[in-house]
Write a protein that holds these residues in place. Sequence first.
Motif, PDB file in Angstrom:
ATOM      1  N   THR A  43       0.806  -1.232   0.000  1.00  0.00           N
ATOM      2  CA  THR A  43       0.000   0.000   0.000  1.00  0.00           C
ATOM      3  C   THR A  43       0.838   1.281   0.000  1.00  0.00           C
ATOM      4  OG1 THR A  43      -0.347   0.203   2.401  1.00  0.00           O
ATOM      5  CG2 THR A  43      -1.912  -1.173   1.169  1.00  0.00           C
ATOM      6  N   ASP A  44       2.091   1.189  -0.444  1.00  0.00           N
ATOM      7  CA  ASP A  44       2.959   2.380  -0.479  1.00  0.00           C
ATOM      8  C   ASP A  44       2.365   3.464  -1.384  1.00  0.00           C
ATOM      9  OD1 ASP A  44       4.805   1.104   1.184  1.00  0.00           O
ATOM     10  OD2 ASP A  44       5.885   0.248  -0.519  1.00  0.00           O
ATOM     11  N   MET A  45       1.997   3.089  -2.605  1.00  0.00           N
ATOM     12  CA  MET A  45       1.443   4.054  -3.555  1.00  0.00           C
ATOM     13  C   MET A  45       0.093   4.563  -3.069  1.00  0.00           C
ATOM     14  SD  MET A  45       0.521   3.590  -7.572  1.00  0.00           S
ATOM     15  CE  MET A  45       2.196   3.648  -8.163  1.00  0.00           C
ATOM     16  N   ALA A  46      -0.732   3.671  -2.559  1.00  0.00           N
ATOM     17  CA  ALA A  46      -2.063   4.058  -2.089  1.00  0.00           C
ATOM     18  C   ALA A  46      -1.972   5.093  -0.974  1.00  0.00           C
ATOM     19  CB  ALA A  46      -2.837   2.832  -1.614  1.00  0.00           C
ATOM     20  N   GLN A  47      -1.002   4.936  -0.091  1.00  0.00           N
ATOM     21  CA  GLN A  47      -0.846   5.899   1.001  1.00  0.00           C
ATOM     22  C   GLN A  47      -0.387   7.254   0.479  1.00  0.00           C
ATOM     23  OE1 GLN A  47       0.980   4.345   4.665  1.00  0.00           O
ATOM     24  NE2 GLN A  47       0.612   2.300   3.840  1.00  0.00           N
ATOM     25  N   VAL A  48       0.561   7.255  -0.467  1.00  0.00           N
ATOM     26  CA  VAL A  48       1.044   8.510  -1.046  1.00  0.00           C
ATOM     27  C   VAL A  48      -0.082   9.255  -1.751  1.00  0.00           C
ATOM     28  CG1 VAL A  48       2.552   9.478  -2.841  1.00  0.00           C
ATOM     29  CG2 VAL A  48       3.450   7.778  -1.247  1.00  0.00           C
ATOM     30  N   TRP A  49      -0.937   8.513  -2.473  1.00  0.00           N
ATOM     31  CA  TRP A  49      -2.020   9.126  -3.234  1.00  0.00           C
ATOM     32  C   TRP A  49      -3.258   9.389  -2.370  1.00  0.00           C
ATOM     33  CZ3 TRP A  49      -2.431   9.405  -8.939  1.00  0.00           C
ATOM     34  CH2 TRP A  49      -1.187   9.329  -9.541  1.00  0.00           C
ATOM     35  N   GLY A  50      -3.204   9.014  -1.093  1.00  0.00           N
ATOM     36  CA  GLY A  50      -4.296   9.308  -0.163  1.00  0.00           C
ATOM     37  C   GLY A  50      -5.536   8.453  -0.341  1.00  0.00           C
ATOM     38  N   VAL A  51      -5.365   7.208  -0.821  1.00  0.00           N
ATOM     39  CA  VAL A  51      -6.521   6.346  -1.034  1.00  0.00           C
ATOM     40  C   VAL A  51      -6.504   5.098  -0.146  1.00  0.00           C
ATOM     41  CG1 VAL A  51      -6.944   7.177  -3.361  1.00  0.00           C
ATOM     42  CG2 VAL A  51      -5.441   5.205  -3.032  1.00  0.00           C
ATOM     43  N   TRP A  52      -5.629   5.049   0.839  1.00  0.00           N
ATOM     44  CA  TRP A  52      -5.594   3.945   1.789  1.00  0.00           C
ATOM     45  C   TRP A  52      -6.014   4.504   3.136  1.00  0.00           C
ATOM     46  CZ3 TRP A  52      -5.542  -1.112   1.655  1.00  0.00           C
ATOM     47  CH2 TRP A  52      -5.261  -1.819   2.809  1.00  0.00           C
ATOM     48  N   GLY A  53      -7.044   3.916   3.721  1.00  0.00           N
ATOM     49  CA  GLY A  53      -7.492   4.434   5.006  1.00  0.00           C
ATOM     50  C   GLY A  53      -8.572   3.576   5.630  1.00  0.00           C
ATOM     51  N   GLU A  54      -9.091   4.071   6.733  1.00  0.00           N
ATOM     52  CA  GLU A  54     -10.106   3.328   7.470  1.00  0.00           C
ATOM     53  C   GLU A  54     -11.444   3.362   6.728  1.00  0.00           C
ATOM     54  OE1 GLU A  54     -10.503   3.136  12.030  1.00  0.00           O
ATOM     55  OE2 GLU A  54     -11.985   4.630  11.397  1.00  0.00           O
ATOM     56  N   LYS A  55     -12.067   2.201   6.666  1.00  0.00           N
ATOM     57  CA  LYS A  55     -13.382   2.064   6.037  1.00  0.00           C
ATOM     58  C   LYS A  55     -14.304   1.381   7.041  1.00  0.00           C
ATOM     59  CE  LYS A  55     -13.329   1.131   1.566  1.00  0.00           C
ATOM     60  NZ  LYS A  55     -13.153   0.391   0.298  1.00  0.00           N
ATOM     61  N   THR A  56     -15.598   1.441   6.784  1.00  0.00           N
ATOM     62  CA  THR A  56     -16.573   0.796   7.653  1.00  0.00           C
ATOM     63  C   THR A  56     -17.544  -0.001   6.802  1.00  0.00           C
ATOM     64  OG1 THR A  56     -16.428   2.644   9.209  1.00  0.00           O
ATOM     65  CG2 THR A  56     -18.316   1.184   9.438  1.00  0.00           C
ATOM     66  N   LEU A  57     -17.803  -1.244   7.205  1.00  0.00           N
ATOM     67  CA  LEU A  57     -18.772  -2.091   6.522  1.00  0.00           C
ATOM     68  C   LEU A  57     -19.574  -2.824   7.589  1.00  0.00           C
ATOM     69  CD1 LEU A  57     -19.848  -3.217   3.824  1.00  0.00           C
ATOM     70  CD2 LEU A  57     -18.149  -5.031   4.024  1.00  0.00           C
ATOM     71  N   TYR A  58     -20.875  -2.590   7.603  1.00  0.00           N
ATOM     72  CA  TYR A  58     -21.764  -3.202   8.603  1.00  0.00           C
ATOM     73  C   TYR A  58     -21.269  -2.953  10.028  1.00  0.00           C
ATOM     74  CZ  TYR A  58     -23.418  -5.609   4.453  1.00  0.00           C
ATOM     75  OH  TYR A  58     -23.898  -5.903   3.194  1.00  0.00           O
ATOM     76  N   GLY A  59     -20.790  -1.734  10.273  1.00  0.00           N
ATOM     77  CA  GLY A  59     -20.346  -1.345  11.597  1.00  0.00           C
ATOM     78  C   GLY A  59     -18.947  -1.808  11.965  1.00  0.00           C
ATOM     79  N   ARG A  60     -18.314  -2.587  11.100  1.00  0.00           N
ATOM     80  CA  ARG A  60     -16.959  -3.074  11.360  1.00  0.00           C
ATOM     81  C   ARG A  60     -15.952  -2.172  10.655  1.00  0.00           C
ATOM     82  NH1 ARG A  60     -12.964  -6.362   9.260  1.00  0.00           N
ATOM     83  NH2 ARG A  60     -14.026  -6.760   7.294  1.00  0.00           N
ATOM     84  N   LYS A  61     -14.960  -1.694  11.391  1.00  0.00           N
ATOM     85  CA  LYS A  61     -13.927  -0.828  10.822  1.00  0.00           C
ATOM     86  C   LYS A  61     -12.738  -1.677  10.391  1.00  0.00           C
ATOM     87  CE  LYS A  61     -15.270   3.103  13.570  1.00  0.00           C
ATOM     88  NZ  LYS A  61     -15.403   4.328  12.882  1.00  0.00           N
ATOM     89  N   TYR A  62     -12.167  -1.299   9.251  1.00  0.00           N
ATOM     90  CA  TYR A  62     -11.002  -2.002   8.721  1.00  0.00           C
ATOM     91  C   TYR A  62     -10.245  -1.054   7.792  1.00  0.00           C
ATOM     92  CZ  TYR A  62     -13.806  -2.426   4.482  1.00  0.00           C
ATOM     93  OH  TYR A  62     -14.562  -2.143   3.375  1.00  0.00           O
ATOM     94  N   MET A  63      -9.018  -1.407   7.462  1.00  0.00           N
ATOM     95  CA  MET A  63      -8.228  -0.613   6.540  1.00  0.00           C
ATOM     96  C   MET A  63      -8.460  -1.133   5.125  1.00  0.00           C
ATOM     97  SD  MET A  63      -6.834   1.628   8.397  1.00  0.00           S
ATOM     98  CE  MET A  63      -5.575   2.372   7.373  1.00  0.00           C
ATOM     99  N   GLY A  64      -8.594  -0.206   4.183  1.00  0.00           N
ATOM    100  CA  GLY A  64      -8.848  -0.628   2.812  1.00  0.00           C
ATOM    101  C   GLY A  64      -8.556   0.467   1.807  1.00  0.00           C
ATOM    102  N   MET A  65      -8.680   0.091   0.546  1.00  0.00           N
ATOM    103  CA  MET A  65      -8.409   0.974  -0.580  1.00  0.00           C
ATOM    104  C   MET A  65      -9.690   1.702  -0.965  1.00  0.00           C
ATOM    105  SD  MET A  65      -5.656   1.320  -2.813  1.00  0.00           S
ATOM    106  CE  MET A  65      -4.843  -0.272  -2.851  1.00  0.00           C
ATOM    107  N   GLU A  66      -9.606   3.015  -1.070  1.00  0.00           N
ATOM    108  CA  GLU A  66     -10.721   3.824  -1.554  1.00  0.00           C
ATOM    109  C   GLU A  66     -10.743   3.734  -3.069  1.00  0.00           C
ATOM    110  OE1 GLU A  66     -10.890   8.410  -2.528  1.00  0.00           O
ATOM    111  OE2 GLU A  66     -10.890   8.090  -0.358  1.00  0.00           O
TER     112      GLU A  66
END
Length: 89
Positions: free
Chosen positions: A31-54
């Motif tokens: 996720t090196d590129m994703a972090q630089v481009w600002g598209v890697w972060g916390e997401k929520t699905l059915y109340g569960r938080k996880y890290m993922g790609m936007e």
Amino acid sequence: MIGISKDSLESHAKFRKKHKLKIALGSDPETDMAQVWGVWGEKTLYGRKYMGMERATFLVNAKGVIAMAWHKVKVPGHVEAVLEAAKSL
């Protein structure tokens, strides 16, 4: 056009073949590129938080400069919006 995700190059090859895609797919497992481009972060699905790609699209001009960015992309109508923006470059 290049699609980039955290998936492996092997899984991309299978995906391209299955869906008969002609675009290049890049792998960013750390996720090196994703972090630089600002598209890697916390997401929520059915109340569960996880890290993922936007899901995002970046339109890059001929000089390599980001001309436009779309974040939290929804598929319907998106292709048309990107094509219209590309025509204005």
